[in-house]
Enzyme design. Structure first.
Site, PDB file in Angstrom:
ATOM      1  N   TRP A 159       0.853  -1.204   0.000  1.00 39.76           N
ATOM      2  CA  TRP A 159       0.000   0.000   0.000  1.00 39.76           C
ATOM      3  C   TRP A 159       0.882   1.244   0.000  1.00 39.76           C
ATOM      4  O   TRP A 159       1.370   1.653   1.055  1.00 39.76           O
ATOM      5  CB  TRP A 159      -0.885   0.023   1.241  1.00 39.76           C
ATOM      6  CG  TRP A 159      -1.826  -1.130   1.350  1.00 39.76           C
ATOM      7  CD1 TRP A 159      -3.070  -1.215   0.797  1.00 39.76           C
ATOM      8  CD2 TRP A 159      -1.625  -2.364   2.058  1.00 39.76           C
ATOM      9  NE1 TRP A 159      -3.640  -2.421   1.116  1.00 39.76           N
ATOM     10  CE2 TRP A 159      -2.788  -3.148   1.883  1.00 39.76           C
ATOM     11  CE3 TRP A 159      -0.579  -2.875   2.822  1.00 39.76           C
ATOM     12  CZ2 TRP A 159      -2.923  -4.406   2.432  1.00 39.76           C
ATOM     13  CZ3 TRP A 159      -0.721  -4.134   3.365  1.00 39.76           C
ATOM     14  CH2 TRP A 159      -1.883  -4.896   3.179  1.00 39.76           C
ATOM     15  N   HIS A 179      -7.012   1.720   2.230  1.00 34.69           N
ATOM     16  CA  HIS A 179      -8.027   0.689   2.039  1.00 34.69           C
ATOM     17  C   HIS A 179      -9.149   0.923   3.045  1.00 34.69           C
ATOM     18  O   HIS A 179      -9.013   1.773   3.921  1.00 34.69           O
ATOM     19  CB  HIS A 179      -7.432  -0.733   2.165  1.00 34.69           C
ATOM     20  CG  HIS A 179      -6.587  -0.951   3.386  1.00 34.69           C
ATOM     21  ND1 HIS A 179      -5.959  -2.122   3.674  1.00 34.69           N
ATOM     22  CD2 HIS A 179      -6.261  -0.127   4.410  1.00 34.69           C
ATOM     23  CE1 HIS A 179      -5.290  -2.030   4.804  1.00 34.69           C
ATOM     24  NE2 HIS A 179      -5.455  -0.820   5.270  1.00 34.69           N
ATOM     25  N   ARG A 205      -4.121   5.940  -2.920  1.00 36.67           N
ATOM     26  CA  ARG A 205      -2.764   5.377  -2.952  1.00 36.67           C
ATOM     27  C   ARG A 205      -1.830   6.333  -3.669  1.00 36.67           C
ATOM     28  O   ARG A 205      -2.246   7.012  -4.604  1.00 36.67           O
ATOM     29  CB  ARG A 205      -2.742   4.041  -3.717  1.00 36.67           C
ATOM     30  CG  ARG A 205      -3.721   3.011  -3.220  1.00 36.67           C
ATOM     31  CD  ARG A 205      -3.093   2.009  -2.281  1.00 36.67           C
ATOM     32  NE  ARG A 205      -4.119   1.163  -1.693  1.00 36.67           N
ATOM     33  CZ  ARG A 205      -4.491  -0.025  -2.191  1.00 36.67           C
ATOM     34  NH1 ARG A 205      -3.896  -0.501  -3.264  1.00 36.67           N
ATOM     35  NH2 ARG A 205      -5.439  -0.724  -1.593  1.00 36.67           N
ATOM     36  N   GLN A 219     -13.750   1.403  -2.413  1.00 46.03           N
ATOM     37  CA  GLN A 219     -13.723   0.006  -1.971  1.00 46.03           C
ATOM     38  C   GLN A 219     -14.939  -0.313  -1.118  1.00 46.03           C
ATOM     39  O   GLN A 219     -15.599   0.576  -0.599  1.00 46.03           O
ATOM     40  CB  GLN A 219     -12.467  -0.253  -1.128  1.00 46.03           C
ATOM     41  CG  GLN A 219     -11.193  -0.317  -1.928  1.00 46.03           C
ATOM     42  CD  GLN A 219     -10.052  -0.923  -1.118  1.00 46.03           C
ATOM     43  OE1 GLN A 219     -10.141  -1.091   0.098  1.00 46.03           O
ATOM     44  NE2 GLN A 219      -8.981  -1.264  -1.798  1.00 46.03           N
ATOM     45  N   VAL A 262      -5.477 -11.176   7.862  1.00 45.29           N
ATOM     46  CA  VAL A 262      -6.314 -12.375   7.787  1.00 45.29           C
ATOM     47  C   VAL A 262      -5.440 -13.623   7.790  1.00 45.29           C
ATOM     48  O   VAL A 262      -4.281 -13.590   7.407  1.00 45.29           O
ATOM     49  CB  VAL A 262      -7.213 -12.383   6.519  1.00 45.29           C
ATOM     50  CG1 VAL A 262      -8.272 -11.302   6.613  1.00 45.29           C
ATOM     51  CG2 VAL A 262      -6.391 -12.241   5.257  1.00 45.29           C
ATOM     52  N   ALA A 316     -13.284 -11.375   6.666  1.00 46.08           N
ATOM     53  CA  ALA A 316     -13.249 -10.002   6.156  1.00 46.08           C
ATOM     54  C   ALA A 316     -12.942 -10.084   4.667  1.00 46.08           C
ATOM     55  O   ALA A 316     -12.321 -11.042   4.207  1.00 46.08           O
ATOM     56  CB  ALA A 316     -12.178  -9.192   6.862  1.00 46.08           C
TER      57      ALA A 316
END
Ligand SMILES: [Zn+2]
Lengths: 348, 809
Positions: A159, A179, A205, A219, A262, A316
């Site tokens: 990112w 994000h 970004r 998003q 995650v 998620a």
């Protein structure tokens, strides 16, 4: 004493003659008034019957009634004919060119990103997800640290960040969120499971733009946490979503992918609807198109939220609306969306 | 990371077709971004064996070759190559294959043909026809062990996987690491490269010294010494592999360090032993102001955050990032001190960011390599040096480390595995998968595994990491798919979001086109569209690292971007009316805290009003057209607003109003000052309105409350009054509306000129009187009207001009 049969047959004759000359509805009404009205000629005869002897009353009465019915029928017929003539005249004289356009009303439209975003959110709302929103300018803590991306972690390279020039207290860094994932943390901070939310919003970004990259993007983050949520549920939810947005016949496939927040992590792909899996430019010759990243919420994040990580699990996901709009509409360059060219917007 | 498959095959049998292997790797998380085939397209070309050769009946220089294509399948073709011989393995193309024509050099598709009267369906190929070289003298003869029926590309082609790796897997920055994945996915054993060699030199102890000063930044430092080095080119096979993997060959010693890095993932560095002062290595932080000339030729100032490799006197390398020019291996080098170390990932990352140099070494170190790896890689490199250059290796290694690193052990319960994956897997299956990946896996009945993580997997730390390993090897698609069950959480309303979406919908429905523009802007644009005092009290947040001056500030108004967009639309519209809006946030500085993000709507329109045909008339749209849209959306929201003339930059005075509800400003509507329009390069009128949704929200009714429709008839009257020209019509409207017998009022004429006295104007209203509890009599209405006219006279100096009772429906 005059024969009563004479005036009554004369009445019939003259009535029919006059009716033949009637040419509009006001004349017709006058005619009706003259013969059949309360003080009309025929009405008067009928009223006069009472004064006649029984036999005459009977025969003349029958005759008068016959004439009354005939005149009434003739009246209806004539009225219908006049109406028909009038309509025909109007249609003939004031015929419209039906191919001409109506006076144009201004046509507004929603931006294609708004449209796709609404469809995506609706798909999730139908699955019991609620829509919430969060800030676009964020702390490093929510955007990175709390998501297990500490400073100097190589995953930060995933990112490229636009930082806000912020003196502040010198400890907290401010940035344009890269994000929508910071909302995972924000939601967990003030909610107890079960959780089922989607969070739409703009992200930013530090990125040079090209046909597949924009520095501003929209998003949607998804988060579901409960006792008993598994990766199978994640797959089911995303499959359902992909079919709602891209069509029932879509094949979906999952692959392992990495995001620090995650574990396990995954990426959802759908079969390329341009080449039907054969391989083309759109899908980079793989036959598959990447749609979104997802995974099971990292147990450390669950624990940091104060939930029991042995009991609560969750998933998620994060998806880019531009990419979905691009695929749905066959747009060849992501930069069209925020260039706002009138000829582009008019198509949506 | 480029992985040449031939090299990969050194460590694991490749049992899958290339495409399938790529798919399996990708699915398991090792994304093959691209398959690069240096051999070109040989689709359909296979290895065949020449099993018979007969003379051609009609041509002396041609023969009939029978090729065995697969077990029991042969094909006879015409061949003119002088070198064809029985038993050869050759490249065979069936009809339909795409080839390079041997004579013309053009791409062509092989067709069935009659050659001198003999039917030939296929061809034995030359190198030229395969696009390998220009040789068309004879056919390509393959190695004897080439398997019949195999695709040619798998026998002689170089196929390279270009991997898009995730930052958690430094082990995959090596051919061996990828081989381990392939082995796990296809059930094949991995062959580790040999690290066994015979050390014939003196022991290294005493001839070189390593001192690690900053242990926190260097957990391990291994050094080896190789003497009598003959610097030369490295062997062709090694050069080919390096090139295939994207590296430039330099000399045998440097090539070997690079080769081992690509093979095992451990960056190595070769120092010229004799140029190291004191034959000493000191691993320490840089001193303030210390400088070093790097291998890339740049001279760098170093800082104490950076870890250095120094000799007895000076810095010789920036640890883990780049070597220095002074100690570089050259043609004169006779002995090499080989460094194989482990450095702190954070330190390497910070150093390479500060120096703005990224190298193959820094890319690996910053992802946290295994501390087990340095001695293994060092031995591998020494072994290759002995083999390739015939040098002498000193006995032993110097190994400076905090102690033997520990294995990572993780307990994984069946319950956890099932909870995360949503399926129960057998203990046998779990063990098979994990052991295939090199994990140790012990089943402890009744319900758990003790898992030992292999040293190269620095990314695996918790039970769920192990769960992912199991899932990705089995394949996510093979695991079950279910729907969410359980309780749906209680609904929490999002009033601001709901309002914004309603406004969006209403504006689009009223004919405005939505745009979405960038949230960042520049200062000149903000200065054009905001009053200077507003910009001074709420200066915009600045981006510390803007991509360009154009996108340097977080916008505090949508006006600038909507005007920039409108300008483009005006140019594209040829005078037609264009009307756009945007709904988005502005970012207002909020002390040291996150900015206040305010949901805002801004709309702008410009152009000439359309006639019945939609053609632009002579009349430009302006204030009232903008206000119409604004009123439309407010009516849609069931909000009653008031308008008051204001004078404010960047609007045109006399044509601008603030929109207030209960005395608080919720928006603005007005025409843009022509000077400001000109600064956006627009010459025509522009009208704008904007709404602050946050200010508006409290006034928007959540639900609509039904008012019973009165069963009593209404009475309509027209009323014309004369007031001073300065009196706003809105005030007269309010006076009339305030009567509780007035159900509705609308204005239908504004008139100045004779017979209305100069300085006065006539306002005409259509009023509907109605009561909810009785039929109004003419007297009721007359009385109420009288009260209204009196009030109008009292408050606004109005006189009655005309009165006309129209109808009683
Ligand atoms: Zn495709």
């Amino acid at each position: 004493m005059t024969s009563v049969s004479d005036p009554i047959s004369e009445i019939e004759e003259s009535a029919m003659r006059e009716l033949g000359r009637v040419s509009d509805s006001s004349q017709l009404e006058a005619w009706r008034h003259g013969y059949l009205g309360r003080k009309g000629k025929l009405t008067r005869v009928l009223r006069g019957l009472a004064d006649l002897p029984l036999e005459e009353r009977r025969s003349l009465g029958a005759e008068a009634n016959r004439i009354k019915l005939r005149l009434q029928a003739a009246y209806q017929e004539q009225r219908a004919r006049l109406e028909q003539d009038r309509v025909a005249k109007v249609t003939e004289g004031e015929r419209l060119d039906v191919t001409l356009p109506g006076p144009p009303l201004p046509r507004g439209s929603l931006h294609p990103i708004t449209q796709t975003l609404r469809d995506v959110l609706e798909a999730f709302e139908n699955m019991g997800f609620q829509v919430v929103e969060g800030p676009e300018i964020e702390w490093d803590y929510y955007n990175f640290e709390a998501l297990r991306i500490p400073a100097d972690h190589p995953a930060r390279d995933m990112w490229d960040t636009l930082w806000i020039d912020h003196e502040g207290d010198g400890r907290r860094s401010m940035l344009l969120r890269t994000h929508t994932s910071p909302n995972q943390i924000r939601i967990m901070e003030h909610t107890q499971p079960p959780i089922r939310v989607v969070v739409p919003g703009k992200c930013y970004r530090f990125e040079a733009t090209d046909p597949t990259h924009e520095w501003m993007m929209t998003q949607v983050e998804g988060l579901a946490i409960d006792d008993g949520i598994s990766m199978a549920d994640l797959k089911g939810t995303l499959t359902e979503f992909a079919r709602r947005i891209f069509g029932e016949e879509r094949s979906v496939a999952f692959r392992c992918d990495y995001f620090p927040f995650v574990e396990p992590g995954m990426e959802l792909r759908i079969d390329c609807f341009i080449c039907r899996g054969e391989g083309c430019r759109t899908c980079g010759r793989t036959g598959w198109i990447e749609i979104l990243g997802a995974g099971m919420v990292h147990p450390e994040i669950i624990a940091n939220a104060g939930y029991d990580p042995d009991r609560y699990t969750g998933f998620a996901f994060g998806l880019g609306i531009e990419r979905i709009a691009l695929l749905r509409h066959g747009v060849d360059d992501i930069r069209h969306f925020y260039a706002n060219d009138l000829r582009f917007l008019q198509q949506f | 990371m480029l992985i040449p498959l031939r090299w990969l095959a050194d460590y694991v049998d490749i049992t899958l077709p290339t495409e399938e292997l790529a798919r399996r790797l990708t699915t398991a998380g090792v994304e093959v971004g691209k398959i690069i085939s240096s051999a070109g397209e040989w689709d359909g070309v296979t290895v065949a064996e020449v099993v018979d050769i007969k003379p051609h009946p009609n041509a002396d220089r041609l023969v009939l070759v029978t090729a065995l294509l697969a077990t029991g399948e042969t094909q006879t073709v015409v061949c003119g190559a002088p070198n064809v011989a029985l038993g050869q393995k050759v490249a065979f193309a069936p009809e339909g294959t795409r080839l390079i024509d041997g004579h013309s050099g053009e791409a062509t598709v092989l067709k069935r043909a009659k050659i001198r009267g003999v039917e030939s369906a296929g061809m034995v190929l030359s190198e030229k026809e395969l696009g390998i070289s220009d040789s068309h003298e004879g056919i390509l003869v393959l190695p004897e062990d080439a398997p019949v029926g195999e695709p040619l590309a798998s026998v002689i082609g170089e196929t390279i996987f270009d991997l898009d790796l995730t930052p958690n897997r430094p082990d995959l920055l090596s051919v061996l690491g990828v081989a381990r994945e392939v082995g796990a996915l296809t059930g094949r054993k991995v062959r580790d490269p040999s690290i066994v060699y015979e050390a014939t030199g003196e022991p290294i102890k005493g001839r070189a010294r390593v001192e690690v000063v900053d242990r926190d930044l260097c957990p391990r430092y291994v050094a080896a010494l190789v003497e009598d080095v003959k610097i030369a080119e490295s062997p062709a096979w090694m050069q080919q592999r390096l090139v295939a993997a994207g590296m430039r060959p330099i000399n045998n010693v440097v090539d070997i360090t690079n080769y081992v890095m690509l093979e095992m993932g451990q960056p190595l560095h070769a120092f010229d032993y004799n140029r190291l002062k004191g034959q000493r290595i000191v691993v320490r932080r840089a001193r303030p102001g210390e400088r070093l000339r790097l291998l890339d030729g740049t001279d760098r100032e170093l800082s104490p955050e950076m870890l250095l490799i120094a000799d007895a006197d000076d810095a010789v390398a920036v640890a883990g990032v780049m070597g220095g020019a002074e100690s570089e291996v050259t043609e004169e080098t006779r002995a090499v001190l080989l460094e194989s170390a482990n450095f702190s990932a954070t330190s390497i990352r910070r150093t390479r960011q500060a120096l703005k140099v990224e190298t193959d070494a820094s890319r690996r170190f910053e992802k946290r390599l295994s501390v087990h790896l340095p001695p293994i890689a060092a031995q591998r490199a020494v072994k290759l040096m002995i083999e390739i250059c015939g040098e002498r290796a000193a006995q032993g290694l110097i190994d400076v480390t905090a102690g033997k690193p520990k294995d990572v052990r993780i307990t994984l319960t069946q319950e956890r595995l099932a909870r995360v994956l949503g399926v129960e897997l057998s203990s046998g299956e779990v063990r098979r998968v994990l052991e295939g990946l090199g994990f140790g896996c012990r089943w402890v009945p009744p319900d758990r595994f003790i898992v030992r993580v292999p040293y190269w997997r620095t990314d695996v730390a918790i039970a769920d990491d192990v769960v992912e390993e199991v899932a990705r090897v089995l394949g996510y698609d093979e695991l079950p798919t279910t729907h969410l069950r359980g309780e749906i959480p209680p609904v929490q309303r999002q009033p601001m979001r709901e309002l914004r979406e309603r406004v969006r919908q209403a504006l689009a429905a009223s004919g405005l086109r939505e745009v979405i523009t960038y949230s960042l802007t520049d200062l000149p644009t903000l200065q054009k569209v905001l009053p200077p005092e507003e910009l001074a009290t709420t200066p915009p947040l600045r981006v510390a690292n803007p991509m360009s001056r154009e996108f340097e500030y977080a916008r505090t108004t949508l006006r600038g971007s909507i005007l920039q967009t409108l300008t483009k639309h005006i140019r594209a519209s040829g005078g037609r009316l264009v009307a756009t809006f945007e709904a988005g946030r502005v970012y207002l500085r909020n002390g040291n805290d996150l900015p206040h993000e305010v949901e805002t709507v801004c709309a702008a329109l410009s152009g000439r009003k359309p006639d019945r045909w939609g053609q632009p008339t002579g009349e430009p749209a302006g204030f009232f057209e903008a206000k119409a849209h604004l009123e439309h959306v407010l009516a849609d929201l069931r909000v009653a607003a008031e308008y008051r003339e204001v004078v404010e930059h960047p609007f045109l005075s006399g044509r601008t109003a603030e929109v207030t509800i209960a005395g608080r400003r919720v928006g603005l509507v007005g025409e843009l000052h022509p000077r400001v329009a000109a600064s956006f390069e627009v010459k025509q009128d522009i009208a704008i309105f904007e709404l602050d949704l946050e200010a508006l929200l409290p006034h928007v009714p959540v639900t609509i409350h039904y008012e019973p429709v009165s069963p009593y008839p209404s009475v309509k009257e027209d009323l014309a009054i004369i007031v001073d020209e300065e009196v706003p019509a809105g005030r007269a409207m309010s006076v009339i509306e305030s009567s509780n017998l007035v159900r509705s009022v609308s204005i239908f004429d504004v008139y100045t000129g004779l017979p209305v006295p100069k300085g006065r104007k006539s306002l005409a209203f259509s009023i509907s009187f109605q009561s909810g509890d009785r039929t109004l009599t003419d007297e009721d209405v007359a009385e109420e009207r009288k009260r209204i006219v009196e009030r109008l006279g009292r408050e606004l100096g109005a006189t009655l001009r005309a009165l006309n009772k129209l109808r009683r429906p």
